[in-house]
Design a protein around this motif. Structure first.
Motif, PDB file in Angstrom:
ATOM      1  N   ALA A   1       0.829  -1.209   0.000  1.00 23.87           N
ATOM      2  CA  ALA A   1       0.000   0.000   0.000  1.00 23.87           C
ATOM      3  C   ALA A   1       0.861   1.255   0.000  1.00 23.87           C
ATOM      4  O   ALA A   1       0.575   2.221  -0.727  1.00 23.87           O
ATOM      5  CB  ALA A   1      -0.933  -0.007   1.218  1.00 23.87           C
ATOM      6  N   TYR A   2       1.931   1.286   0.792  1.00 28.56           N
ATOM      7  CA  TYR A   2       2.799   2.468   0.840  1.00 28.56           C
ATOM      8  C   TYR A   2       3.526   2.641  -0.495  1.00 28.56           C
ATOM      9  O   TYR A   2       3.645   3.761  -1.015  1.00 28.56           O
ATOM     10  CB  TYR A   2       3.807   2.331   1.981  1.00 28.56           C
TER      11      TYR A   2
ATOM     12  N   LYS B   1       2.536   1.594  -3.412  1.00 28.55           N
ATOM     13  CA  LYS B   1       1.600   1.919  -4.490  1.00 28.55           C
ATOM     14  C   LYS B   1       1.005   3.305  -4.327  1.00 28.55           C
ATOM     15  O   LYS B   1       0.967   4.100  -5.278  1.00 28.55           O
ATOM     16  CB  LYS B   1       0.480   0.869  -4.501  1.00 28.55           C
ATOM     17  N   ASN B   2       0.533   3.637  -3.128  1.00 27.43           N
ATOM     18  CA  ASN B   2      -0.242   4.856  -2.933  1.00 27.43           C
ATOM     19  C   ASN B   2       0.618   6.083  -2.683  1.00 27.43           C
ATOM     20  O   ASN B   2       0.245   7.192  -3.069  1.00 27.43           O
ATOM     21  CB  ASN B   2      -1.216   4.681  -1.764  1.00 27.43           C
ATOM     22  N   VAL B   3       1.758   5.903  -2.016  1.00 25.37           N
ATOM     23  CA  VAL B   3       2.596   7.049  -1.662  1.00 25.37           C
ATOM     24  C   VAL B   3       3.748   7.230  -2.644  1.00 25.37           C
ATOM     25  O   VAL B   3       4.076   8.352  -3.047  1.00 25.37           O
ATOM     26  CB  VAL B   3       3.138   6.891  -0.225  1.00 25.37           C
TER      27      VAL B   3
ATOM     28  N   ASP C   1       3.571   0.805   7.198  1.00 29.95           N
ATOM     29  CA  ASP C   1       4.070   1.381   5.944  1.00 29.95           C
ATOM     30  C   ASP C   1       5.367   0.720   5.507  1.00 29.95           C
ATOM     31  O   ASP C   1       5.550   0.424   4.325  1.00 29.95           O
ATOM     32  CB  ASP C   1       4.287   2.890   6.117  1.00 29.95           C
TER      33      ASP C   1
END
Length: 808
Positions: A155-156, A158-160, A196
């Motif tokens: 998630a970190y 991909k999204n950040v 993260d």
């Protein structure tokens, strides 16, 4: 056979198109019922039933060390204890540690605060997770002095970080050291919490410190492992208990018998869904009840329509169609209806899935595995076919009677059993009663929660999180200097009335730590556990900014600094529990067995720190100057809307430290609203299901009574012709309709009393057998029944005897 099926499908489609009102009512009803169940079953499959996305996930286990007499569910493990268990356990292998903490990270954009998991080198090997990119940690990277490395969560990344495929090998700065990215995780649920980034224990400045690394009582680590091949969970528990007993006997000073130390192990899959399971099962039961109401409603509509088609079916029978042929045609029609309704239900389920997944994510990290894909399609297809088959059996039962009537030339009088239609109405009323009682209990619980006084005033308070970086604020003096320079600047802002600071906010997930203590002058009885309290570091302005009242003594003052006599402030719950409900001010307590003492200088009001539904904890507040923690929570009370000052607060922090992240800037009222989000959504879901069931029951009852009246027009005409009054006919129809309602209410009340206890853990301030809720539901359903029966009853009372007898 295929030709016959195609013929049945075409004929069934034409029949349904010729009755658009009936078809639309059925499709909407089925769409809501099947859609709700599709969504809930998809959640159940993705969270409870689906195997863990880890290699051989059934063997993964979670170790716990509860301290029962002290009221601690799991105190965690120390590194020393972990080493002992690694050396002595044979039935549990690959023991690894985990803990999580926030750090500041610099590189590839603006400085950020990231939640960082600190794990053993073999953590991902034990879980059986292979990185999507790069590699996992190596054993040598756990050794002291090893080069710092990081693994990013999916998630970190991909999204950040934008999903950069070349991220492996790039560097970030954390805690003043350069960390190299060596891997990116796949999109799997993280356990025991979402993080993260991941780092080995050698890179964490706290975990690698001497106090934590070598102290047996420095607990707090989460420990995971794998069952050895062929070993059951029960066998592992026996061995774990044996080793724990041996350690307790060897180190009695570290495991006081009065506190009840023990060690146990549970399945990782069970642990992942432990909090979500009761809620999901309640939603599942509610959705199934709704589906039963839908089926009963559709069955009544189907039976009414079948009665109107008796002449058609009789003609078909007279022309040579056998019972099996007619039954197959009816089966085809209803399967077609249920499949189209299921398709619409799939759209309903997909539309609501995002909301449901966000709701379940509050309870388990496995929510990320729920998806709109093949499992949902299969679940929807099974529900649609099952519903269609059930509905097709109902008209097939009286079909033989219809055929018999056709053979003898008696078509034209309905042979559909009134008892069967009455059974469905009773079922609908009973199921609706159960759903409404559940929704009513949740609604009353929510109302009680909204009325709870949290102990503080959340209006016009701005909060912000400022976690000081370990590399630049390692010394306590630097932390104090930063705070002592920041607070006056915040207080000088126009529109600010008070400013406070603490290491945790009430009603937030960031909980203060709990410790044991000793009260001066109190002797513990043999076997009595030591007193416990939550510790919170705060400034004097914290209480003023929150609106927490000072009841006795004083708050913290600028003079409460190192070198002076240490002082604390306690809350009323602490005074009641540990100071005998007395004065409190002037008493002394110790956190290290009497080596050092602190004096209570003030008593403040209770704050519901852990949740509006939880009792206020016993709380000890330490002066921030004496306990300068780095995870700061700012509270700024304003005269107007607090978010107006958000950018100015960020600017003031950056004036002191340009690379210091300022996060979670929002009004304090959001914290209270967020704490109610889960029960509020649960109430909305149950309420939606209950209201839908009530509407379906009302329409079904009205339809059955209206159909009954239409079939008894001649009877009503004869009654009126023989002297019956319209009021008498009205009362007759109402009495017959309400008889079904009352029977359904009786059955539903018994069911509600039997099942409402399952909701006990979700309620606050309301008993599962709450008489007010039950009486309200009975009055609501009873009144709805009267309204549903009234219109057809009025029509029956206005029948013209001459016209009805002439038409007969």
């Amino acid at each position: 056979m295929l030709d016959t099926l195609w013929q049945d499908l075409r004929y069934g489609a034409r029949v349904l198109v010729r009755s658009p009102a009936f078809t639309l009512a059925i499709l909407l009803t089925l769409a809501l019922g099947i859609g709700a169940n599709t969504a809930i079953f998809s959640l159940i499959h993705g969270v409870l039933l689906r195997p863990l996305p880890y290699a051989d996930g059934a063997r993964l286990v979670h170790l716990e060390q509860p301290v029962t007499r002290a009221g601690v569910e799991n105190t965690g493990f120390s590194p020393v204890e972990l080493a002992d268990y690694r050396a002595q356990l044979t039935r549990i292998q690959g023991l690894v540690e985990y803990h999580s903490m926030p750090f500041n990270i610099v590189g590839h954009g603006e400085p950020r605060r990231v939640q960082t998991a600190v794990v053993s080198a073999g953590f991902f090997d034990t879980l059986g997770v292979r990185p999507l990119l790069g590699r996992a940690f190596l054993p040598e990277e756990e050794a002291p002095g090893a080069a710092p490395v990081l693994i990013l969560s999916h998630a970190y990344w991909k999204n950040v970080l934008g999903g950069d495929p070349a991220m492996v090998g790039k560097t970030f700065t954390m805690n003043g050291r350069t960390h190299t990215v060596i891997g990116v995780l796949p999109p799997v649920p993280q356990y025991p919490a979402e993080n993260d980034v991941y780092m080995p224990i050698s890179a964490c400045p706290f975990r690698s410190g001497a106090d934590w690394a070598h102290g047996r009582t420095s607990r707090g680590l989460t420990v995971l492992g794998r069952l050895a091949p062929g070993v059951s969970l029960a066998e592992a528990r026996v061995e774990l208990a044996t080793v724990a007993t041996r350690l307790h006997e060897t180190h009695p000073e570290d495991y006081p018998s009065a506190e009840g130390f023990s060690t146990t192990v549970s399945s990782l899959q069970d642990r992942l869904v432990a909090r979500a399971r009761p809620t999901l099962l309640l939603l599942l039961g509610t959705a199934l009840f709704l589906l039963l109401v839908v089926c009963a409603n559709v069955a009544n509509l189907t039976l009414a329509r079948l009665a109107r088609r008796e002449q058609e079916l009789a003609v078909r029978a007279a022309l040579g169609a056998g019972q099996g042929r007619i039954a197959r045609q009816l089966l085809t029609e209803h399967l077609l209806l249920s499949l189209v309704g299921g398709l619409l239900g799939l759209m309903v389920a997909a539309a609501g899935m995002e909301l449901l997944v966000a709701f379940v994510a509050r309870y388990t990290s496995r929510a990320v595995e729920v998806e709109v894909g093949l499992p949902m399609l299969l679940i929807n297809l099974c529900l649609s076919l099952g519903t269609g088959l059930v509905l097709s059996l109902l008209p097939a039962m009286p079909a033989r009677t219809v055929l018999g009537s056709a053979v003898t030339g008696g078509a034209g009088t309905s042979r559909v059993s009134p008892r069967l239609r009455g059974f469905f109405i009773v079922s609908q009323v009973a199921l609706s009663c159960i759903l409404l009682v559940g929704a009513g209990l949740m609604l009353r619980s929510m109302a009680r929660l909204h009325r709870v006084d949290p102990g503080f005033d959340a209006d016009n308070v701005l909060t912000a999180r400022v976690d000081l970086g370990w590399d630049r604020y390692r010394e306590d003096d630097k932390v104090r200097a930063f705070v002592e320079e920041l607070l006056p600047r915040l207080e000088a802002m126009p529109g600010v009335t008070s400013v406070g600071l603490a290491n945790a906010l009430p009603l937030s997930e960031n909980r203060p730590w709990t410790t044991t203590l000793q009260v001066d002058g109190q002797e513990l009885a043999p076997g009595q556990a030591r007193p416990q309290a939550d510790l919170r570091s705060a400034t004097g302005g914290y209480f003023r900014a929150l609106g927490v009242p000072l009841l006795k003594g004083r708050l913290f003052e600028p003079g409460d600094r190192p070198g002076t006599d240490p002082v604390v402030v306690v809350n009323q719950a602490f005074v009641r529990a540990h100071l005998g409900g007395g004065e409190g001010v002037g008493r002394r307590i110790s956190f290290d067995g009497g080596k050092h003492w602190v004096t209570v200088v003030g008593v403040v009001g209770d704050v519901r720190e852990r949740g509006l539904g939880d009792a206020p904890p016993r709380e000890v507040y330490l002066p921030f100057a004496l306990q300068p923690l780095r995870d700061l929570r700012l509270l700024v009370r304003t005269q107007g809307p607090p978010m107006v000052l958000a950018e100015r607060v960020r600017a003031l922090v950056h004036e002191l430290d340009a690379v210091q992240p300022v996060t979670d800037v929002h009004p304090l009222s959001n914290v209270r609203n967020e704490s109610l989000a889960a029960p509020r959504l649960m109430t909305m879901l149950l309420g939606f299901f209950a209201v839908l069931a009530l509407v379906l029951t009302c329409t079904g009852l009205s339809g059955v009574v209206a159909f009954s009246v239409s079939q008894r027009v001649r009877e009503m005409g004869i009654r009126l012709a023989l002297g019956a009054t319209p009021a008498g006919v009205l009362a007759l129809v109402l009495r017959q309709g309400m008889h079904l309602v009352l029977v359904g209410l009786a059955v539903g009340t018994a069911g509600a009393l039997g099942l409402s206890s399952l909701m006990e853990g979700l309620l606050f301030g309301v008993e599962p057998t709450d008489p007010v809720t039950l009486l309200g539901v009975l009055l609501l359903l009873g009144g709805t029944g009267v309204v549903a029966c009234l219109l057809p009853a009025l029509q029956a009372s206005r029948v013209d005897p001459a016209i009805s007898l002439r038409g007969a």
